[in-house]
Design a protein around this motif. Structure first.
Motif, short mmCIF file in Angstrom:
data_model
loop_
_atom_site.label_atom_id
_atom_site.label_comp_id
_atom_site.label_asym_id
_atom_site.label_seq_id
_atom_site.Cartn_x
_atom_site.Cartn_y
_atom_site.Cartn_z
N GLY A 238 -3.64 4.77 -2.69
CA GLY A 238 -4.67 5.14 -3.66
C GLY A 238 -4.22 6.21 -4.64
O GLY A 238 -5.04 6.93 -5.18
N GLY A 239 -2.92 6.34 -4.84
CA GLY A 239 -2.37 7.35 -5.74
C GLY A 239 -2.15 8.70 -5.07
O GLY A 239 -1.60 9.62 -5.66
N ARG A 240 -2.56 8.82 -3.83
CA ARG A 240 -2.46 10.10 -3.14
C ARG A 240 -1.03 10.53 -2.82
O ARG A 240 -0.77 11.70 -2.63
CB ARG A 240 -3.31 10.07 -1.87
CG ARG A 240 -4.79 10.04 -2.18
CD ARG A 240 -5.63 9.96 -0.92
NE ARG A 240 -7.03 9.95 -1.23
CZ ARG A 240 -7.74 8.85 -1.46
NH1 ARG A 240 -7.15 7.67 -1.39
NH2 ARG A 240 -9.02 8.92 -1.74
N PHE B 6 1.26 3.37 -2.37
CA PHE B 6 0.72 4.45 -3.20
C PHE B 6 -0.43 5.17 -2.52
O PHE B 6 -0.81 6.27 -2.92
CB PHE B 6 0.23 3.92 -4.55
CG PHE B 6 1.30 3.39 -5.46
CD1 PHE B 6 2.64 3.71 -5.28
CD2 PHE B 6 0.96 2.58 -6.52
CE1 PHE B 6 3.62 3.21 -6.14
CE2 PHE B 6 1.92 2.08 -7.38
CZ PHE B 6 3.25 2.40 -7.19
N PRO C 137 3.94 -1.33 -9.40
CA PRO C 137 2.58 -0.81 -9.48
C PRO C 137 1.53 -1.92 -9.46
O PRO C 137 0.71 -2.06 -10.37
CB PRO C 137 2.58 -0.05 -10.81
CG PRO C 137 3.55 -0.80 -11.65
CD PRO C 137 4.61 -1.29 -10.70
N HIS D 223 -0.12 10.67 4.23
CA HIS D 223 0.40 10.88 2.88
C HIS D 223 1.84 11.40 2.93
O HIS D 223 2.71 10.92 2.19
CB HIS D 223 -0.48 11.88 2.11
CG HIS D 223 -1.90 11.45 2.03
ND1 HIS D 223 -2.93 12.30 2.33
CD2 HIS D 223 -2.48 10.25 1.72
CE1 HIS D 223 -4.08 11.65 2.18
NE2 HIS D 223 -3.83 10.41 1.82
N PHE E 262 1.26 10.67 -4.80
CA PHE E 262 1.77 11.38 -5.97
C PHE E 262 1.18 12.78 -6.11
O PHE E 262 1.67 13.58 -6.90
CB PHE E 262 1.49 10.58 -7.25
CG PHE E 262 2.06 9.20 -7.21
CD1 PHE E 262 3.43 9.00 -7.14
CD2 PHE E 262 1.23 8.10 -7.23
CE1 PHE E 262 3.96 7.72 -7.10
CE2 PHE E 262 1.75 6.81 -7.19
CZ PHE E 262 3.11 6.63 -7.12
N GLY E 263 0.12 13.07 -5.38
CA GLY E 263 -0.56 14.36 -5.49
C GLY E 263 -0.12 15.33 -4.40
O GLY E 263 -0.34 15.07 -3.22
N ASP F 203 -2.23 -1.41 -4.97
CA ASP F 203 -1.98 -0.09 -4.38
C ASP F 203 -0.49 0.15 -4.10
O ASP F 203 -0.13 0.93 -3.24
CB ASP F 203 -2.80 0.07 -3.10
CG ASP F 203 -2.96 1.53 -2.71
OD1 ASP F 203 -2.81 2.41 -3.59
OD2 ASP F 203 -3.20 1.80 -1.53
N GLY F 204 0.36 -0.53 -4.84
CA GLY F 204 1.80 -0.32 -4.74
C GLY F 204 2.47 -1.24 -3.74
O GLY F 204 2.02 -1.36 -2.60
N ASN G 108 0.81 -1.23 0.00
CA ASN G 108 0.00 0.00 0.00
C ASN G 108 0.84 1.27 0.00
O ASN G 108 0.48 2.26 0.64
CB ASN G 108 -0.97 0.01 1.19
CG ASN G 108 -1.91 -1.17 1.17
OD1 ASN G 108 -2.37 -1.58 0.11
ND2 ASN G 108 -2.16 -1.74 2.33
N ARG H 101 5.20 9.39 1.64
CA ARG H 101 6.14 10.00 0.70
C ARG H 101 7.55 9.95 1.27
O ARG H 101 8.51 9.64 0.58
CB ARG H 101 5.76 11.46 0.44
CG ARG H 101 4.74 11.65 -0.60
CD ARG H 101 4.53 13.12 -0.92
NE ARG H 101 3.15 13.27 -1.35
CZ ARG H 101 2.19 13.89 -0.68
NH1 ARG H 101 2.45 14.49 0.46
NH2 ARG H 101 0.98 13.93 -1.15
#
Length: 81
Positions: free
Chosen positions: A35-37, A33, A70, A48, A39-40, A73-74, A31, A52
């Motif tokens: 949910g991709g958050r 990533f 990938p 988050h 990266f944002g 969820d990573g 997990n 990171r």
């Protein structure tokens, strides 16, 4: 909570895990990533920012070779050198 504070316990945990690994040993993190958050830049919640920091820390740690896959969820796989 500041980014620096949020990442500190996570880095301490990773250092301890890597220290305990034998050469060639693997650590698998799921997990990564969120949910991709991760990266944002708009996502600044503690989890988050901490994830990171964890991802950056593992990528820069000379004691391990790591790959982030990938899958779902990573997944990060780190192998002790």
């Amino acid at each position: 909570m500041s980014r620096r504070f949020a990442c500190r316990p996570v880095r301490r945990l990773v250092r301890e895990i890597v220290r305990r690994l034998r050469p060639g040993g693997l650590a698998v993190l799921d997990n990564v990533f969120l949910g991709g958050r991760v990266f944002g830049p708009a996502y600044q919640e503690e989890r988050h920012v901490a994830m990171r920091g964890l991802n950056d820390f593992i990528a820069g740690d000379e004691r391990v070779e790591s790959v982030m896959l990938p899958v779902r969820d990573g997944v990060t796989i780190a192998r002790r050198r």
